[in-house]
Structures are given as C-alpha cells and as structure tokens.
Design an enzyme around this catalytic site. Structure first.
Site, PDB file in Angstrom:
ATOM      1  N   HIS A 123       0.835  -1.104   0.078  1.00 32.49           N
ATOM      2  CA  HIS A 123      -0.075   0.108  -0.033  1.00 32.49           C
ATOM      3  C   HIS A 123       0.963   1.108   0.099  1.00 32.49           C
ATOM      4  O   HIS A 123       1.863   1.363   1.058  1.00 32.49           O
ATOM      5  CB  HIS A 123      -0.882  -0.007   1.260  1.00 32.49           C
TER       6      HIS A 123
ATOM      7  N   TYR B 254      -7.317 -11.023   6.082  1.00 35.45           N
ATOM      8  CA  TYR B 254      -8.296 -10.546   5.254  1.00 35.45           C
ATOM      9  C   TYR B 254      -9.527 -11.156   4.959  1.00 35.45           C
ATOM     10  O   TYR B 254      -9.459 -12.531   5.305  1.00 35.45           O
ATOM     11  CB  TYR B 254      -7.679  -9.789   3.976  1.00 35.45           C
TER      12      TYR B 254
ATOM     13  N   HIS C  51      -2.626 -10.266  10.270  1.00 32.66           N
ATOM     14  CA  HIS C  51      -1.961  -8.978  10.613  1.00 32.66           C
ATOM     15  C   HIS C  51      -2.300  -8.650  12.239  1.00 32.66           C
ATOM     16  O   HIS C  51      -1.314  -8.078  12.832  1.00 32.66           O
ATOM     17  CB  HIS C  51      -2.989  -7.604   9.975  1.00 32.66           C
TER      18      HIS C  51
ATOM     19  N   ARG D 216       0.644 -12.033  16.943  1.00 31.29           N
ATOM     20  CA  ARG D 216       1.688 -11.466  17.733  1.00 31.29           C
ATOM     21  C   ARG D 216       3.118 -12.044  17.311  1.00 31.29           C
ATOM     22  O   ARG D 216       3.678 -12.375  18.391  1.00 31.29           O
ATOM     23  CB  ARG D 216       1.322 -11.559  19.044  1.00 31.29           C
TER      24      ARG D 216
ATOM     25  N   ALA E 260       9.124  -7.116  -1.816  1.00 31.96           N
ATOM     26  CA  ALA E 260       8.437  -5.560  -1.943  1.00 31.96           C
ATOM     27  C   ALA E 260       8.960  -4.555  -1.265  1.00 31.96           C
ATOM     28  O   ALA E 260       9.584  -3.709  -2.096  1.00 31.96           O
ATOM     29  CB  ALA E 260       7.003  -5.887  -0.906  1.00 31.96           C
TER      30      ALA E 260
ATOM     31  N   CYS F  91      17.142  -2.544   1.464  1.00 34.26           N
ATOM     32  CA  CYS F  91      16.141  -2.479   2.406  1.00 34.26           C
ATOM     33  C   CYS F  91      16.604  -3.022   3.785  1.00 34.26           C
ATOM     34  O   CYS F  91      17.123  -4.174   3.936  1.00 34.26           O
ATOM     35  CB  CYS F  91      14.732  -3.230   2.198  1.00 34.26           C
TER      36      CYS F  91
ATOM     37  N   GLN G 118       9.964   1.935   8.992  1.00 36.99           N
ATOM     38  CA  GLN G 118       9.909   3.453   9.482  1.00 36.99           C
ATOM     39  C   GLN G 118       9.247   4.341   8.512  1.00 36.99           C
ATOM     40  O   GLN G 118       8.462   5.182   8.798  1.00 36.99           O
ATOM     41  CB  GLN G 118      11.006   4.109  10.048  1.00 36.99           C
TER      42      GLN G 118
ATOM     43  N   LYS H 163       3.559   3.579  29.946  1.00 33.08           N
ATOM     44  CA  LYS H 163       3.882   2.511  29.333  1.00 33.08           C
ATOM     45  C   LYS H 163       5.408   2.749  28.657  1.00 33.08           C
ATOM     46  O   LYS H 163       5.386   4.039  28.333  1.00 33.08           O
ATOM     47  CB  LYS H 163       3.021   1.784  28.354  1.00 33.08           C
TER      48      LYS H 163
ATOM     49  N   GLU I 105      15.751  15.296  14.769  1.00 29.00           N
ATOM     50  CA  GLU I 105      16.204  14.740  13.592  1.00 29.00           C
ATOM     51  C   GLU I 105      17.403  13.780  13.719  1.00 29.00           C
ATOM     52  O   GLU I 105      17.763  13.336  12.515  1.00 29.00           O
ATOM     53  CB  GLU I 105      16.644  15.846  12.639  1.00 29.00           C
TER      54      GLU I 105
ATOM     55  N   ALA J 157      16.942   8.774  11.922  1.00 30.06           N
ATOM     56  CA  ALA J 157      17.566   8.573  10.691  1.00 30.06           C
ATOM     57  C   ALA J 157      16.689   8.812   9.323  1.00 30.06           C
ATOM     58  O   ALA J 157      17.216   9.342   8.419  1.00 30.06           O
ATOM     59  CB  ALA J 157      18.185   7.096  10.671  1.00 30.06           C
TER      60      ALA J 157
HETATM   61  P1  NAP Z   1      14.815   9.447  22.937  1.00 25.82           P
HETATM   62  O1  NAP Z   1      13.712   8.496  22.459  1.00 25.82           O
HETATM   63  O2  NAP Z   1      14.471  10.908  23.176  1.00 25.82           O
HETATM   64  O3  NAP Z   1      14.772   8.724  24.588  1.00 25.82           O
HETATM   65  C1  NAP Z   1      15.648   9.285  25.621  1.00 25.82           C
HETATM   66  C2  NAP Z   1      15.025   8.706  26.957  1.00 25.82           C
HETATM   67  O4  NAP Z   1      15.905   9.193  27.815  1.00 25.82           O
HETATM   68  C3  NAP Z   1      13.640   8.771  27.120  1.00 25.82           C
HETATM   69  O5  NAP Z   1      13.306   7.388  27.675  1.00 25.82           O
HETATM   70  C4  NAP Z   1      13.781   9.942  28.457  1.00 25.82           C
HETATM   71  O6  NAP Z   1      12.704   9.149  29.362  1.00 25.82           O
HETATM   72  C5  NAP Z   1      15.086   9.693  29.097  1.00 25.82           C
HETATM   73  N1  NAP Z   1      15.759  11.034  29.474  1.00 25.82           N
HETATM   74  C6  NAP Z   1      15.688  12.069  28.785  1.00 25.82           C
HETATM   75  N2  NAP Z   1      16.304  13.113  29.173  1.00 25.82           N
HETATM   76  C7  NAP Z   1      16.716  12.597  30.291  1.00 25.82           C
HETATM   77  C8  NAP Z   1      17.471  13.071  31.771  1.00 25.82           C
HETATM   78  N3  NAP Z   1      17.989  14.273  31.509  1.00 25.82           N
HETATM   79  N4  NAP Z   1      17.908  12.359  32.525  1.00 25.82           N
HETATM   80  C9  NAP Z   1      17.329  11.062  32.574  1.00 25.82           C
HETATM   81  N5  NAP Z   1      16.707  10.469  31.613  1.00 25.82           N
HETATM   82  C10 NAP Z   1      16.268  11.216  30.523  1.00 25.82           C
HETATM   83  O7  NAP Z   1      16.275   9.283  22.848  1.00 25.82           O
HETATM   84  P2  NAP Z   1      17.047   7.879  22.236  1.00 25.82           P
HETATM   85  O8  NAP Z   1      16.873   6.678  22.856  1.00 25.82           O
HETATM   86  O9  NAP Z   1      18.657   8.154  22.358  1.00 25.82           O
HETATM   87  O10 NAP Z   1      16.662   8.023  20.641  1.00 25.82           O
HETATM   88  C11 NAP Z   1      17.065   9.049  19.815  1.00 25.82           C
HETATM   89  C12 NAP Z   1      16.431   8.705  18.606  1.00 25.82           C
HETATM   90  O11 NAP Z   1      16.796   7.690  17.851  1.00 25.82           O
HETATM   91  C13 NAP Z   1      15.020   8.876  18.634  1.00 25.82           C
HETATM   92  O12 NAP Z   1      14.223   9.808  17.706  1.00 25.82           O
HETATM   93  C14 NAP Z   1      14.550   7.581  18.176  1.00 25.82           C
HETATM   94  O13 NAP Z   1      13.447   7.804  17.253  1.00 25.82           O
HETATM   95  C15 NAP Z   1      15.618   6.843  17.297  1.00 25.82           C
HETATM   96  N6  NAP Z   1      15.670   5.519  17.448  1.00 25.82           N
HETATM   97  C16 NAP Z   1      14.547   4.655  17.425  1.00 25.82           C
HETATM   98  C17 NAP Z   1      14.833   3.322  17.524  1.00 25.82           C
HETATM   99  C18 NAP Z   1      13.870   2.596  17.238  1.00 25.82           C
HETATM  100  O14 NAP Z   1      12.543   3.056  16.922  1.00 25.82           O
HETATM  101  N7  NAP Z   1      13.720   1.186  17.280  1.00 25.82           N
HETATM  102  C19 NAP Z   1      15.851   2.785  17.946  1.00 25.82           C
HETATM  103  C20 NAP Z   1      17.195   3.729  18.041  1.00 25.82           C
HETATM  104  C21 NAP Z   1      16.937   5.004  18.014  1.00 25.82           C
HETATM  105  P3  NAP Z   1      12.141  10.298  30.535  1.00 25.82           P
HETATM  106  O15 NAP Z   1      12.159  11.659  30.288  1.00 25.82           O
HETATM  107  O16 NAP Z   1      10.906   9.563  30.902  1.00 25.82           O
HETATM  108  O17 NAP Z   1      13.203   9.815  31.764  1.00 25.82           O
HETATM  109 FE1  SF4 Z   2      12.839  -0.906   3.655  1.00 23.24          FE
HETATM  110 FE2  SF4 Z   2      12.761   0.641   5.729  1.00 23.24          FE
HETATM  111 FE3  SF4 Z   2      12.908   1.415   3.338  1.00 23.24          FE
HETATM  112 FE4  SF4 Z   2      10.902   0.385   4.523  1.00 23.24          FE
HETATM  113  S1  SF4 Z   2      11.497   2.264   5.141  1.00 23.24           S
HETATM  114  S2  SF4 Z   2      11.589  -0.177   2.473  1.00 23.24           S
HETATM  115  S3  SF4 Z   2      11.636  -1.113   5.693  1.00 23.24           S
HETATM  116  S4  SF4 Z   2      14.437   0.530   4.146  1.00 23.24           S
END
Ligand code: NAP
Ligand code: SF4
Length: 675
Positions: A30, A170, A256, A259, A314, A338, A343, A570, A658, A661
């Site tokens: 989609h 579906y 979908h 789990r 895909a 990919c 995201q 949560k 930002e 990524a």
């Molecule tokens: P984040 O998502 O902003 O999380 C930071 C964490 O630290 C929060 O849990 C926050 O919770 C805590 N925090 C913030 N300031 C603090 C302080 N002064 N003292 C103690 N705790 C503090 O940052 P991140 O984990 O570094 O990720 C950065 C970016 O990378 C995000 O935009 C994310 O989208 C991306 N990323 C995503 C994934 C994924 O989706 N799997 C994986 C890696 C990175 P509290 O304020 O509640 O304590």
């Molecule tokens: Fe692949 Fe991520 Fe691009 Fe989706 S956003 S096509 S999962 S690299």
C-alpha cells in the site's frame, strides 16, 4: 535480460500460456498514492521506474472490489470505467518497459478502518475499533460478483492479471477459519463449506476475464494465530484453487493480528522459504516465496534450491528501483538495500501517510524529489560521515558538485555503526556499504580521522559547508554520574565496553531498547539464528498445530536488566508503530524489568539508588548505562556560522528530533537536490 551473475533468477519462467522475463516479483504494497489528487500519475511514475529497473512482474497495492472492502473510508476501489481509466495510466507506463503488472484485489473484511465493514461473522478484530456486520447470503453473492467485475475492469485497464489477496487475515482468510467464521449456513461449519468463498471468487473471475489473464492467489500458508488453518486444510485449498484455474500461488505468512513478527528486521533472512517449498511439493503451478528476501544472493539461493519458482521482494523495491538491473550487471554492491526498519513504509501506511523509504526518500516521490544535474557546480565541504552526511555528499556529487566529506572517526556510518551492532539490525551495515560505494562512484573525497576547522574552509576555497556532525550523548545530572560503573550507550555499542551481570539502563527511548536488546541477546555469535527465532516466537515448523503456532519457548535471560524512565506510563511508546510491540515483547520475554515514574537519587558502589512513585529502591547493579537522549553538536556551527556565510546544518546536528535517521536522510536528500 540474461545474467551470468544469478543464472536462476534471470532465467525466464514459462507457465500455461504466459512468460515472465525473470523470477523477480515486486510484491504488493500500500503506498496510499491512489487516494490523493494526482496520485495515479505519481503511482504510474512509481511503478514505471521499477519496471524500467528490470523487474519481471509487479503486483500493485490492494484495490478493493467494493466500498465495504476498502482499507479505509474512500480508499481506492475498482468498480467503474472512470476508475479504470486512471489505472490505465499505470499499466501503460509499466508496459513501456516490458514488465507485467497484476492488480491485487483486496477486500479487508473485518480489518477495514471504517464503519461499513463486513465479515463472515460479526466478530471484532483485536486490532480494529470497528465491529463488522455479518454478511448475509445476498452480501456474499454480491461480493463474489464484485470480485468478478473488478477483475474484468482490471483487464480493461490493461493489467496482465490480478492477485486475489487470500491471506494476512483479510476477508477471504476470515471465511476459512472457525476463529472468524462461525456461520451455520452453507458458508460455515465444515472446511469444505468455509473454502467455498475463495473458490466461488475464482470461478466468477474466470467467467469475467479472458484466458490470457493471469490469476494469482495469495494463500495463507501460516496464519500464526490460534484456531487458524491446519496444513492439511491449506493444501486442500491450494489443490482446489489449482483445479479452478489459478495460475500462480503466492505465499501469505501471518495474519495482521498475529503477535509474531514476520517481516521486521528481527526476522532472519528467508525465514519462510521452507513453507513455500512444502507448498511447491503439492502443486504443479508456480509458487512465489516471500518475506525477508532483500538481496539477489538470497533470492538466487531460493530459486536454485528449487524452493520456489518466483521470489517476491516488496520493500526492497522501495529502497532501490533498479535492484534487478544492478543484480543482472553484477553490481549488487551498488544496491540500496532495504533494512526492514518499516519506518517510512509500513509505519507511514498505518498513519495514512504516503509511503516512502528511510534509505531512499525518492520512493513514491519520484516526480517531486528529482536529482537534476547542476549547471553551477560548487565546491562543498561536508562535515560528518553519518547517514545524513553520506546521503547529502553522494547526491550533491552525482548532481555535479565537487564534494569533500570530513569525518572525525576512523570509519564512516555514524549512528548506523552502532545500530548495526544491535541483534536484528545487522542489515544497517548494508546502508553504510551502499553509501560508501556511492561516495566512491561519484568521486566524493573522503577524509577520515580529522577535526574540521574554519581555516580548512578558507584554505581549500570551499563555496559552501554542510554540517552533519550529529549528536553527543546526554549525561543527566545525577550524583555519582562519573562513577566507574557508569557507561554510555556509545561505550557499549561503539567501543565494546564490558558489561556486568546486573545492569540498569537510564532512558527508555529507541536507544535504551536497542542497548537492552544487545545486552540480553543470548547468542551473540548468531543472533539471527532461524531455530532460535522459531523457538522464541512459538512458530510450529512441524506443522502439527493449527495456524502454525505453539507455545513460545524463549531461553533463560542472560543478565538481569532494569529499563528505567522518569515519565509515567508504558514503555516503548516512542518506538515505531509496526515494530515497537516486537521490541517490547522481546525484552519482556527476557525478563527485563521496566520501571516508570523513576526518580534517580545517586549512583555509588552499591548500585543505583532510585525512588519509584516516591518509594525508595536500591538496584544492586554492576553497571548503569546512560541512554538519556542526546544534545546537538552545534558548537562547531556556532563557531563556523560567525565566520562563514554559506553554512547549512542537517541531521541530528540540526535539531535533536532529527536524530531520527528517516528525517536526517530525507533532509539531506532534499537539501542536496536544491544545491
Ligand atoms: P529518546 O527517544 O529521546 O529517549 C531518551 C530517553 O531518555 C527517554 O526514555 C527519556 O525518558 C530519557 N531522558 C531524557 N532526558 C533525560 C535526563 N536528563 N535524565 C534521565 N533520563 C532522560 O532518545 P534515544 O533513545 O537516544 O533515541 C534517539 C532517536 O533515535 C529517537 O528519535 C528514536 O526515534 C531513534 N531511535 C529509534 C529506535 C527504534 O525505533 N527502534 C532505535 C534507536 C533510535 P524520561 O524523560 O521519561 O526519563
Ligand atoms: Fe525497507 Fe525501511 Fe525503506 Fe521500508 S523504510 S523500504 S523497511 S528500508
């Protein structure tokens, strides 16, 4: 297009009265393009580019045969000649390049996000707010007619065939299992009754279309929900579909609402080709293998081992429209692979946004984000070799600018070097490899191990400077923050610091989850081990249980880990919509204790002293790992912007959010397109 490099993938497939020029299928996705003004023109450019890139067969995103079957209110249908004309824009563009294209007919049943949904029984899906209306006998027959007419219009619009979506939970799938079909009439009860609906649809379509029209049926091989179909039932249906005149069977894996992750990055490559191979033993028509096939090597291995006749990729076609051509020319190293992050594609789809791709922001924006050759070449310095810097540098260079990239570290990749260490994110290496090859291809000068200074800008006579020097980990102000047991996520993921048996992680964002996954993964040698994946998620490869699910059997936790955050509520709310639940379930299965409303008091030899909702607790840990977000590296900008006019900031250095990524690469590509 013949190729010496992947001889099986590039051998044509002849079946019935049809031929496909190679074994690549671009699977259905989609894009949400068909729903916006001017969207069909954009969809034509999107599919046309993939056809130009050499794919043999394209299957479109799902189009509903009637209003009730739409994914959401006013989503695309094919019910009238007017709609037919719009689809013809797509088919004409694809046929120009010698590819075939089949339209997927998708009736969502109880999965549609609108109040008019219908289903065999009025049983609400656990992933939907809306409850379906039970279909009457008349509804069932008129829906079958709608499928027939929709296929007829698809043929008129120039499609080479249709794919009937019979899997992923579906409508058709809903008829097949007692979980969702509790009817007492001729469409419910015995399996023979429950499978009447898909067979009637195929017979009806056959009445409405010519013999030159391909019919693909996507069959649910593993429902991955309790009370799903047994393997015997799946085979009974497959053989009946073949008898009715279906030309190709595509594989469907998991409803979908299941789990169990089936396409996310935690799923090992080609995790489900074994089940397509079992289907192939039972039918004479071609079968398609799916899910987690993202390189030509993996695809070739499936065809060469006779596990399937065709391979469906895909999302890899979002990441790189020319992956087939590059494979045939032996340029697999130039494929933008990919990384299964979801995201910018699936997460967008579920937010009703236009799909795109984290590693290729041009996807679904082919007519808007265009990299024209420049007639005013500039000499550009890029500071920072993370995803944003590398994306900007190679696109500016391909447009004709003279680009030099400066990186402080001994290697390129930035945050992706760390991400690739996280079990289940190994594919992030591919992005670094791709960008490195593009920098080389387009002649970007890369200088590692260097701190960029304003003097360098003037001495080397640059015209512009792009700062993509990323972020620095935030150190919270906690008593004892400099204690020896305190590590940052950079120490753990980048520098490989040793971590003790009992660990507290401060910060529960994406990186806190990544670090928790990294330090609790049982077998660091082979984190993508297929048998571990089946065991951890309860996938029944013996096919003894309905739906192919059995009790999950994760092994005992490797360490005691606490994941902490100050805010209430949560954990995992900031993670991706389609992947957050997977990361959370993984950590829960490993016994990670997630605490909210935490107040950090001090860190000392005893461990981490906290209070939770005002109640004191001592976490007796060997290490405290700080994952508390980041601060921008804007010091360099402040120094440079006062001395240099033409300075641009992108990625994490621009604005903290930002660091994401997707936003960083998007911003880099847009800036490079305008330079
Ligand atoms: P984040 O998502 O902003 O999380 C930071 C964490 O630290 C929060 O849990 C926050 O919770 C805590 N925090 C913030 N300031 C603090 C302080 N002064 N003292 C103690 N705790 C503090 O940052 P991140 O984990 O570094 O990720 C950065 C970016 O990378 C995000 O935009 C994310 O989208 C991306 N990323 C995503 C994934 C994924 O989706 N799997 C994986 C890696 C990175 P509290 O304020 O509640 O304590
Ligand atoms: Fe692949 Fe991520 Fe691009 Fe989706 S956003 S096509 S999962 S690299």
């Amino acid at each position: 297009m013949q190729s010496l490099h992947y001889p099986n993938l590039f051998s044509p497939l002849h079946f019935d009265r049809f031929s496909l020029k190679n074994r690549f299928v671009m699977g259905s996705m989609h894009t949400n393009l068909e729903e916006i003004p001017g969207g069909f023109e954009r969809a034509a450019a999107f599919y046309g580019l993939r056809a130009q890139g050499g794919v043999g067969l394209i299957i479109t995103g799902g189009i509903s045969p009637n209003d009730a079957g739409c994914v959401a209110a006013k989503a695309a249908t094919l019910q009238t000649k007017e709609e037919c004309a719009q689809h013809a824009l797509i088919t004409r563009e694809v046929h120009k390049h010698g590819a075939k294209i089949c339209m997927q007919i998708l009736h969502t049943g109880r999965y549609g996000y609108h109040p008019k949904i219908v289903a065999p029984s009025a049983i609400q899906a656990p992933i939907n707010f809306f409850k379906p209306k039970e279909m009457t006998e008349e509804d069932i027959w008129s829906t079958i007619d709608d499928y027939g007419r929709c296929a007829q219009l698809a043929e008129e619009a120039g499609y080479d065939g249709v794919e009937i979506m019979g899997s992923e939970g579906y409508l058709i799938n809903q008829f097949l299992t007692t979980k969702t079909n509790q009817r007492q009439d001729a469409w419910g009860g015995s399996y023979e009754n429950r499978m009447k609906f898909p067979l009637a649809i195929i017979r009806k379509i056959k009445e409405f279309v010519s013999d030159d029209f391909i019919i693909i049926y996507r069959i649910s091989l593993l429902d991955l929900v309790s009370d799903g179909s047994t393997w015997e039932e799946v085979i009974l249906l497959a053989k009946a579909l073949e008898q009715c005149g279906v030309h190709i069977l595509n594989s469907g894996i998991g409803w979908h609402e299941a789990r169990i992750p089936t396409i996310a990055s935690v799923v090992p490559p080609t995790a489900f080709s074994w089940i397509t191979s079992k289907l192939k033993e039972e039918v004479a028509i071609p079968v398609i293998a799916v899910n987690r096939i993202n390189t030509p090597e993996l695809a070739e291995s499936i065809i060469s081992h006779n596990q399937a006749d065709l391979v469906s990729l895909a999302r890899p076609f979002l990441a790189d429209p020319f992956l087939v051509q590059k494979s045939s020319e032996g340029l697999a190293n130039e494929i933008n692979t990919c990384i299964a992050c979801n995201q910018a594609c699936l997460d967008h789809t579920f937010q009703m946004k236009i799909s795109s791709c984290l590693v290729n922001p041009q996807a679904c924006h082919e007519t808007e984000l265009v990299y024209h050759h420049t007639d005013q070449p500039k000499k550009i310095a890029v500071v920072g070799g993370g995803p944003a810097g590398m994306a900007f540098a190679h696109i500016a260079a391909l447009r004709g600018h003279d680009v030099t990239l400066y990186e402080r570290e001994p290697q390129l990749g930035g945050q992706f070097v760390m991400a690739a260490k996280v079990p289940g994110k190994e594919d992030y290496h591919h992005t670094i490899r791709y960008f490195e090859n593009m920098l080389q291809k387009y002649g970007v000068k890369v200088i590692l191990n260097i701190e960029f200074t304003p003097e360098m800008y003037h001495n080397y006579h640059f015209d512009a400077l792009v700062l993509a020097n990323g972020v620095i980990p935030r150190m919270p102000e906690i008593i004892g923050i400099h204690h020896l047991k305190v590590l940052t996520y950079v120490d753990v993921l980048y520098k490989g610091a040793n971590v003790g048996q009992n660990v507290a992680i401060i910060g529960s964002g994406g990186i806190g989850f990544d670090v928790a996954t990294y330090i609790t993964t049982r077998n660091e040698e082979s984190p993508m081990d297929l048998q571990n994946y089946f065991k951890d998620w309860g996938i029944d490869t013996e096919l003894e249980h309905r739906g192919g699910v059995k009790k999950a059997d994760p092994s005992s936790p490797r360490r005691k880990v606490y994941l902490l955050k100050r805010s209430p509520g949560k954990h995992g709310q900031s993670l991706g919509k389609t992947t957050g639940w997977i990361h959370k379930a993984t950590l829960q299965s490993r016994g990670v204790e997630m605490l909210s409303s935490v107040d950090y008091q001090k860190i000392d030899d005893l461990g981490l002293h906290i209070s939770v909702n005002g109640e004191y607790r001592l976490l007796e840990v060997d290490n405290v790992i700080i994952c508390a977000g980041q601060d921008s590296s804007r010091d360099l900008y402040d120094v440079l912007s006062s001395r240099i006019d033409n300075v641009h900031v992108i990625g994490g250095a621009f604005e903290l959010r930002e660091l994401d990524a997707k936003a960083a690469i998007f911003q880099a590509c847009h800036l490079a397109s305008q330079f």
